[in-house]
Design a protein around this motif. Structure first.
Motif, mmCIF file in Angstrom:
data_model
loop_
_atom_site.group_PDB
_atom_site.id
_atom_site.type_symbol
_atom_site.label_atom_id
_atom_site.label_comp_id
_atom_site.label_asym_id
_atom_site.label_seq_id
_atom_site.Cartn_x
_atom_site.Cartn_y
_atom_site.Cartn_z
ATOM 1 N N TRP A 347 0.835 -1.210 0.000
ATOM 2 C CA TRP A 347 0.000 0.000 0.000
ATOM 3 C C TRP A 347 0.867 1.256 0.000
ATOM 4 C CZ3 TRP A 347 -4.414 -0.921 4.155
ATOM 5 C CH2 TRP A 347 -5.356 -1.805 3.627
ATOM 6 N N GLN A 348 0.373 2.269 -0.702
ATOM 7 C CA GLN A 348 1.048 3.562 -0.784
ATOM 8 C C GLN A 348 0.074 4.671 -0.384
ATOM 9 O OE1 GLN A 348 4.279 3.816 -1.392
ATOM 10 N NE2 GLN A 348 4.580 1.644 -1.908
ATOM 11 N N ILE A 349 0.527 5.906 -0.470
ATOM 12 C CA ILE A 349 -0.346 7.047 -0.174
ATOM 13 C C ILE A 349 -1.482 7.132 -1.181
ATOM 14 C CG2 ILE A 349 -0.452 9.586 -0.215
ATOM 15 C CD1 ILE A 349 0.626 8.505 2.343
ATOM 16 N N ALA A 350 -1.211 6.727 -2.414
ATOM 17 C CA ALA A 350 -2.219 6.862 -3.475
ATOM 18 C C ALA A 350 -2.990 5.571 -3.737
ATOM 19 C CB ALA A 350 -1.543 7.323 -4.766
ATOM 20 N N THR A 351 -2.849 4.578 -2.900
ATOM 21 C CA THR A 351 -3.596 3.327 -3.109
ATOM 22 C C THR A 351 -5.091 3.622 -3.120
ATOM 23 O OG1 THR A 351 -1.892 2.016 -2.002
ATOM 24 C CG2 THR A 351 -4.081 1.025 -2.189
ATOM 25 N N PRO A 352 -5.809 3.223 -4.193
ATOM 26 C CA PRO A 352 -7.240 3.568 -4.295
ATOM 27 C C PRO A 352 -8.080 2.892 -3.214
ATOM 28 C CG PRO A 352 -6.582 2.070 -6.058
ATOM 29 C CD PRO A 352 -5.331 2.500 -5.375
ATOM 30 N N LEU A 353 -9.188 3.533 -2.881
ATOM 31 C CA LEU A 353 -10.050 3.046 -1.812
ATOM 32 C C LEU A 353 -10.610 1.661 -2.128
ATOM 33 C CD1 LEU A 353 -11.120 3.928 0.940
ATOM 34 C CD2 LEU A 353 -13.109 4.917 -0.206
ATOM 35 N N TRP A 354 -10.933 1.418 -3.418
ATOM 36 C CA TRP A 354 -11.512 0.129 -3.776
ATOM 37 C C TRP A 354 -10.525 -1.019 -3.507
ATOM 38 C CZ3 TRP A 354 -9.051 -3.008 -7.218
ATOM 39 C CH2 TRP A 354 -8.160 -2.413 -8.126
ATOM 40 N N MET A 355 -9.222 -0.734 -3.707
ATOM 41 C CA MET A 355 -8.223 -1.760 -3.443
ATOM 42 C C MET A 355 -8.076 -2.003 -1.939
ATOM 43 S SD MET A 355 -4.209 -1.972 -4.626
ATOM 44 C CE MET A 355 -4.675 -2.195 -6.350
ATOM 45 N N ILE A 356 -8.171 -0.938 -1.152
ATOM 46 C CA ILE A 356 -8.105 -1.070 0.299
ATOM 47 C C ILE A 356 -9.256 -1.929 0.807
ATOM 48 C CG2 ILE A 356 -8.330 0.203 2.474
ATOM 49 C CD1 ILE A 356 -6.809 2.501 1.147
ATOM 50 N N VAL A 357 -10.465 -1.605 0.341
ATOM 51 C CA VAL A 357 -11.650 -2.362 0.771
ATOM 52 C C VAL A 357 -11.534 -3.824 0.334
ATOM 53 C CG1 VAL A 357 -14.150 -2.610 0.508
ATOM 54 C CG2 VAL A 357 -13.154 -0.338 0.805
ATOM 55 N N GLY A 358 -11.078 -4.033 -0.897
ATOM 56 C CA GLY A 358 -10.923 -5.403 -1.394
ATOM 57 C C GLY A 358 -9.920 -6.204 -0.576
ATOM 58 N N THR A 359 -8.826 -5.559 -0.194
ATOM 59 C CA THR A 359 -7.813 -6.236 0.626
ATOM 60 C C THR A 359 -8.360 -6.574 2.010
ATOM 61 O OG1 THR A 359 -6.100 -4.952 -0.515
ATOM 62 C CG2 THR A 359 -5.457 -6.094 1.491
ATOM 63 N N ASP A 434 5.984 9.210 4.455
ATOM 64 C CA ASP A 434 6.951 8.290 3.868
ATOM 65 C C ASP A 434 7.670 7.470 4.939
ATOM 66 O OD1 ASP A 434 8.061 10.952 4.474
ATOM 67 O OD2 ASP A 434 9.967 10.056 3.870
ATOM 68 N N LEU A 435 7.925 8.106 6.089
ATOM 69 C CA LEU A 435 8.564 7.383 7.186
ATOM 70 C C LEU A 435 7.660 6.255 7.677
ATOM 71 C CD1 LEU A 435 10.089 10.247 9.391
ATOM 72 C CD2 LEU A 435 11.255 8.800 7.714
ATOM 73 N N PHE A 436 6.386 6.586 7.852
ATOM 74 C CA PHE A 436 5.447 5.576 8.340
ATOM 75 C C PHE A 436 5.310 4.436 7.342
ATOM 76 C CE2 PHE A 436 1.174 3.778 8.441
ATOM 77 C CZ PHE A 436 1.133 3.304 9.752
ATOM 78 N N LEU A 437 5.174 4.739 6.068
ATOM 79 C CA LEU A 437 5.004 3.703 5.046
ATOM 80 C C LEU A 437 6.234 2.804 4.962
ATOM 81 C CD1 LEU A 437 3.228 5.746 2.245
ATOM 82 C CD2 LEU A 437 2.244 3.904 3.596
ATOM 83 N N PHE A 438 7.412 3.390 5.159
ATOM 84 C CA PHE A 438 8.643 2.603 5.156
ATOM 85 C C PHE A 438 8.621 1.581 6.293
ATOM 86 C CE2 PHE A 438 13.136 1.958 6.383
ATOM 87 C CZ PHE A 438 13.661 1.548 5.165
ATOM 88 N N GLY A 439 8.229 2.035 7.477
ATOM 89 C CA GLY A 439 8.134 1.124 8.618
ATOM 90 C C GLY A 439 7.011 0.115 8.464
ATOM 91 N N MET A 440 5.873 0.569 7.943
ATOM 92 C CA MET A 440 4.713 -0.297 7.769
ATOM 93 C C MET A 440 5.021 -1.429 6.791
ATOM 94 S SD MET A 440 0.936 0.836 6.461
ATOM 95 C CE MET A 440 -0.149 -0.333 5.629
ATOM 96 N N ARG A 441 5.774 -1.129 5.741
ATOM 97 C CA ARG A 441 6.120 -2.177 4.775
ATOM 98 C C ARG A 441 6.932 -3.281 5.449
ATOM 99 N NH1 ARG A 441 8.464 -1.023 -1.148
ATOM 100 N NH2 ARG A 441 6.279 -0.477 -1.341
#
Length: 470
Positions: A347-359, A434-441
């Motif tokens: 997931w990224q900052i621009a990940t679409p909502l439909w993909m989030i819900v699907g996941t 970006d810091l959070f996403l790096f850690g989250m990954r």
């Protein structure tokens, strides 16, 4: 099992589900009220957090003991005692005007929750025949998801119109109703075990669990030397306790059960999946609200997607496993659950909502597919005299996994964020998603690897079962 009990089995299930929903509802509803309670009592955040932490620690420390008590004194008797204690604890919580009194009242609540949770699966396993057990245990899993889902919603509604005390007051009439229903509907079976409860074993077990999980919870916010000393002391006491169990005439933990590798695999797989659940509960809200800037309402709605999927899929998976066996649904479910966490790691900052819900849907479906048949495998691996222990061990695996998941995920998250930032980071850094996403990954790659171990375990079990057919 006589005809009367067969006729009443769904009523028995309904009675057990009331307490199951109430216990899980209270766990999640309390979190919503903490800021309000903190402001009214004028206590620091470090203090108010113990309102939830002590509930978790006491439950973990006592649940195996309560399961053993169910096997010795009767599961229904201990379950009903749990309903009474939980209801009394709720009343005391609602009357608390100091932090100390509230924490002590939560201890009473947790003791009741431990007694009920340790024996609910055992009661259902004794009541339902093997060909319907998966469906019944699936409904218990769904009730847990339902309580977790409704907690924040009901808590928010109550706090909008009433004082915080009412989040506990609502448990009182429900608890009284649950107890009275139990008096008339729950069967009074003769205990299957003629063992005695060894008090010294109980003290060692409770002390080791208390030290270990208090240390793990404290390590989420601090890493002082004394917390590691507490963890080490807990582990040493646990090792001594386990050695003692192999020589005890009346062991609290029937160690011989773990010689059954399939029983052990089922419990380990359950714990692994709850490590992931604990991670989701702590990391996803940060992603939704801080990294993405979603409103609390939208973030809460997204989190309920998992619970709704679990609530729907749980009974279906249970019924399916009753027809085809438990191995295939658990394998498919854990694979889907693992894949969902791999996707979250991307997931990224621009990940679409439909993909989030699907996941999130994939997450809930996989979880729902796995839990019901896996619980059935655990309970079906032991004799009737050990149902209480097996059910309480499942509960311990859930809570233990969640604590490990929260500690693991926060430690990895802040370690990776600190590496990228070039300085120590112990919270979300405003303006630096970006810091959070790096850690989250890193967190979710680690969780996917943990779940992959579970996939290998269930795959081994699946091929073993398949080879026995030929």
């Amino acid at each position: 099992m006589n005809n009367e009990k067969i006729h009443n089995k769904w009523v028995i299930l309904g009675t057990v589900l009331i307490m199951t929903v109430m216990g899980t509802l209270d766990s999640s509803i309390c979190n919503v009220a903490l800021p309000v309670i903190q402001e009214e009592m004028q206590v620091p955040m470090a203090g108010i957090e113990w309102v939830t932490s002590i509930y978790l620690i006491v439950t973990i420390s006592m649940i195996l003991i309560c399961g053993k008590m169910g096997d010795i004194y009767g599961k229904v008797r201990v379950f009903q005692a749990g309903v009474v204690l939980f209801t009394l604890g709720s009343l005391l919580c609602s009357m608390s005007d100091t932090l100390g009194m509230l924490i002590l009242s939560r201890v009473v609540q947790a003791l009741g929750q431990s007694a009920a949770l340790a024996n609910n699966q055992g009661i259902i396993t004794e009541t339902f025949p093997g060909e319907q057990r998966g469906r019944a245990l699936g409904m218990i899993a769904s009730s847990v998801a339902l309580g977790t889902m409704l907690g924040p919603t009901i808590g928010g509604a109550i706090l909008s119109f009433l004082p915080w005390n009412f989040i506990f007051i609502i448990n009182v009439p429900i608890g009284i109703l649950s107890f009275l229903l139990g008096v008339f509907t729950l069967p009074r079976r003769k205990p299957a075990s003629d063992e005695k409860l060894e008090i010294s074993s109980c003290i060692f077990m409770a002390a080791s669990m208390f030290l270990i999980f208090t240390a793990l919870i404290l390590m989420q916010t601090q890493t002082a030397g004394w917390t590691f000393a507490m963890l080490a002391a807990g582990i040493i006491i646990l090792v001594i306790f386990l050695i003692w169990q192999t020589r005890s005439r009346y062991p609290l933990i029937p160690m011989y059960l773990f010689k059954n590798k399939w029983f052990t695999m089922n419990v380990v797989a359950l714990t692994l999946i709850f490590i992931a659940i604990g991670t989701n509960n702590i990391i996803l809200p940060f992603y939704f609200q801080d990294a993405r800037g979603f409103s609390p309402g939208l973030a809460g709605l997204l989190m309920t997607v998992i619970s709704v999927a679990m609530m729907i899929v749980g009974p279906i998976s249970g019924a399916w496993s009753d027809k085809i066996g438990c191995e295939r649904p658990t394998l498919i479910g854990l694979i889907l659950f693992c894949v969902a966490h791999i996707i979250v790691s991307r997931w990224q900052i621009a990940t679409p909502l439909w993909m989030i819900v699907g996941t999130l849907l994939l997450n809930g479906i996989g979880n729902g597919l796995f839990q019901s048949p896996n619980n059935s495998l655990i309970m079906g691996s032991v004799e009737r005299k050990e149902y209480g222990f097996a059910g309480s061990l499942s509960g311990l695996g859930r809570y233990m996994g969640m604590v490990i998941g929260i500690t693991f995920s926060t430690s990895v998250l802040y370690h990776q964020m600190s590496l990228k930032a070039g300085k120590k980071v112990v919270s979300y850094v405003e303006g630096r998603p970006d810091l959070f996403l790096f850690g989250m990954r890193a967190v979710y790659i680690g969780i996917a690897l943990i779940l992959f171990v579970g996939v290998l375990l269930t795959l081994t079990r699946y091929f073993h079962k398949k080879s026995k057919k030929f």
